[in-house]
Motif scaffolding. Structure first.
Motif, PDB file in Angstrom:
ATOM      1  N   UNK A  66       0.421  -1.194  -0.056  1.00  0.00           N
ATOM      2  CA  UNK A  66       0.297  -0.266   0.183  1.00  0.00           C
ATOM      3  C   UNK A  66       0.732   1.179  -0.174  1.00  0.00           C
ATOM      4  N   UNK A  67       1.744   0.963   1.024  1.00  0.00           N
ATOM      5  CA  UNK A  67       2.477   2.657   1.033  1.00  0.00           C
ATOM      6  C   UNK A  67       3.009   3.177  -0.274  1.00  0.00           C
ATOM      7  N   UNK A  68       3.896   1.627  -0.607  1.00  0.00           N
ATOM      8  CA  UNK A  68       5.068   1.972  -1.716  1.00  0.00           C
ATOM      9  C   UNK A  68       3.936   2.289  -3.166  1.00  0.00           C
ATOM     10  N   UNK A  69       3.352   1.860  -3.120  1.00  0.00           N
ATOM     11  CA  UNK A  69       2.184   2.167  -4.332  1.00  0.00           C
ATOM     12  C   UNK A  69       1.823   3.900  -3.917  1.00  0.00           C
ATOM     13  N   UNK A  70       2.071   4.298  -2.793  1.00  0.00           N
ATOM     14  CA  UNK A  70       1.315   5.915  -2.376  1.00  0.00           C
ATOM     15  C   UNK A  70       2.227   6.752  -2.543  1.00  0.00           C
ATOM     16  N   UNK A  71       3.958   6.076  -2.839  1.00  0.00           N
ATOM     17  CA  UNK A  71       4.772   6.863  -3.105  1.00  0.00           C
ATOM     18  C   UNK A  71       5.526   7.262  -1.798  1.00  0.00           C
ATOM     19  N   UNK A  72       5.102   6.047  -0.875  1.00  0.00           N
ATOM     20  CA  UNK A  72       6.017   6.481   0.489  1.00  0.00           C
ATOM     21  C   UNK A  72       6.989   5.456   0.389  1.00  0.00           C
ATOM     22  N   UNK A  73       8.337   5.989   1.128  1.00  0.00           N
ATOM     23  CA  UNK A  73       9.013   4.481   1.556  1.00  0.00           C
ATOM     24  C   UNK A  73       9.916   5.177   3.140  1.00  0.00           C
ATOM     25  N   UNK A  74       8.897   3.615   3.671  1.00  0.00           N
ATOM     26  CA  UNK A  74       8.635   3.156   4.967  1.00  0.00           C
ATOM     27  C   UNK A  74       9.589   2.754   5.825  1.00  0.00           C
ATOM     28  N   UNK A  75       9.477   2.958   6.768  1.00  0.00           N
ATOM     29  CA  UNK A  75      11.178   2.146   7.803  1.00  0.00           C
ATOM     30  C   UNK A  75      11.703   0.984   7.339  1.00  0.00           C
ATOM     31  N   UNK A  76      11.041   0.092   7.056  1.00  0.00           N
ATOM     32  CA  UNK A  76      11.459  -0.760   6.353  1.00  0.00           C
ATOM     33  C   UNK A  76      11.637  -1.139   5.908  1.00  0.00           C
TER      34      UNK A  76
END
Length: 460
Positions: free
Chosen positions: A29-39
């Motif tokens: 979800x986050x990747x598709x929203x353009x977000x780089x997560x801590x993981x």
């Protein structure tokens, strides 16, 4: 941290919060929203890769980061290859768990200690007897390695019902419990539907169905006349997994249990179905891995790796072995390591270890050590072959330490330092700087002395 870096970090944090508010839960979800997560950042740092490249690969399904939102002790690891084709390091899994015949929890904790000591990337709790939730929860609480399970194994003990009395809703309830406990990935044998069973029955096999989970589902389907519940209710399975960010590992119920059955109609029919299930999971925002063979002759492995990547749209591939022959009980960690090295160098991303006890009994802690070391050797050899960044660096350091006959450095760099040191001290050499293999005739020692213009006295 400079003002610019602080500002970038603050903006990234704001984007993550906005994505959460918009309903993002999973790494996909986050990747598709353009977000780089801590993981994603942790995976990029561990692999020496760009965090944006990791994000892009997670977004399209080429990389999975199994990371349940409830697994607080997890050190995230990535499985797969980046969109640009750069492979991540090959990951290694250890299987353990309580069985009905050997329900020794302390033995299982000794296996956990060995797995974590030697750097296993994942531990699958395959407990199949009694109430297993307490062991599973403790394992998740203390393990930095990702944790996987096969909920089907737990169904009978958890539900306290005969297999034929279990309903589809019951099976889903067990999946939900594992997800809520914090399991990072679950093996779900959803690809073995009625079409695959028909192909299996029509074509026949030497060793039939050797997957434990697959055999239980097959038995349930035959007894009830119903479709595979994990296939029929796949959308509900995905909803449960998405809620907790559990990666689905699509199990190969039809994996070949002998080299004779490898690449047969049943195996390929299931793989085709799994390819469709991959796309459905991704549409639901659920990360995917695909499980593979099994037993397979040496010359079939590379083609099977390419076929999986093609049919399953470059989803990360997780293989058991493959075991390259069927005649080595007691040594199957070797047959699996041979196959695993070829599989990983040909595109597999994740190797499940096999111990010397495979086909014979539940492994003990020593078996776990031997199986894990053999599989880590296979994974490392493959990483060197496929050019994973930095893979050979430790080998070069080991070679330099050997040139200098620096024993303590060699032990520290060894994959299993304790084993290497134990071998050395078990037979002390008469001459310092040598070992009992060559003694004064040690090639390293001789050439080092010559290079330093010293007189070489072999004392012969």
């Amino acid at each position: 941290m400079g003002d610019s870096a602080y500002s970038d970090g603050r903006a990234a944090a704001v984007r993550l919060e906005e994505a959460k508010a918009a309903g993002c839960i999973t790494q996909m979800d986050f990747a598709r929203a353009g977000c780089i997560t801590p993981a994603m950042r942790a995976v990029a740092a561990a692999e020496g890769q760009d965090a944006e490249a990791v994000r892009a690969a997670v977004a399209c399904g080429r990389v999975a980061i199994p990371a349940n939102i409830h697994h607080a002790s997890l050190a995230p690891a990535g499985v797969g290859s980046l969109t640009c084709g750069a492979p991540l390091s090959t990951k290694v899994n250890v299987n353990l768990g309580i069985s009905g015949d050997l329900a020794d929890e302390e033995q299982e904790w000794r296996k956990v200690d060995v797995a974590l000591e030697l750097g296993a990337d994942a531990i699958m709790d395959l407990s199949s007897s009694g109430k297993t939730a307490a062991f599973r929860r403790r394992l998740i609480e203390r393990s930095p390695a990702m944790i996987g399970t096969v909920p089907m194994y737990d169904a009978i003990g958890y539900l306290e019902k005969a297999l034929i009395d279990i309903t589809a809703d019951d099976f889903l309830e067990v999946v939900r419990r594992h997800a809520e406990d914090g399991v990072d990935f679950v093996t779900i044998h959803a690809g073995m539907n009625r079409r695959v069973i028909e192909s299996f029955k029509e074509t026949g096999r030497l060793t039939n169905i050797v997957s434990r989970g697959g055999s239980l589902i097959f038995a349930w389907m035959e007894a009830t006349g119903n479709e595979n519940p994990f296939y029929e209710h796949y959308d509900e399975v995905l909803r449960i997994l998405h809620e907790h960010d559990v990666t689905i590992s699509l199990g190969d119920a039809m994996r070949p249990g002998s080299t004779y059955d490898a690449s047969d109609a049943a195996q390929i029919a299931e793989l085709i179905e799994i390819g469709k299930l991959c796309q459905r999971a991704w549409r639901a925002g659920v990360q995917v891995m695909v499980e593979g063979p099994g037993h397979m002759a040496l010359d079939e492995i590379a083609a099977n790796m390419k076929m999986e990547k093609r049919l399953c749209h470059n989803a990360p591939f997780y293989v058991l072995g493959p075991l390259v022959c069927d005649i080595a009980p007691g040594y199957d960690h070797i047959t699996a390591a041979i196959g695993g090295a070829i599989a990983a160098s040909s595109g597999a991303d994740f190797l499940c270890y096999v111990t010397p006890a495979e086909h014979l009994r539940l492994p003990d802690a020593d078996d776990v050590r031997e199986g894990l070391v053999a599989t880590k050797i296979a994974a490392h050899a493959a990483d060197i072959a496929k050019g994973v960044p930095g893979a050979r660096a430790v080998d070069d350091r080991m070679s330099d330490a050997r040139r200098r006959v620096a024993w303590d450095e060699m032990f520290d760099l060894a994959l299993d330092p304790g084993c290497a040191r134990e071998y050395f001290v078990s037979a002390p050499p008469a001459n310092e700087g040598t070992c009992t293999m060559c003694g004064k005739m040690c090639a390293m020692r001789t050439v080092n002395q010559l290079m330093e213009d010293n007189v070489v006295d072999l004392g012969l």
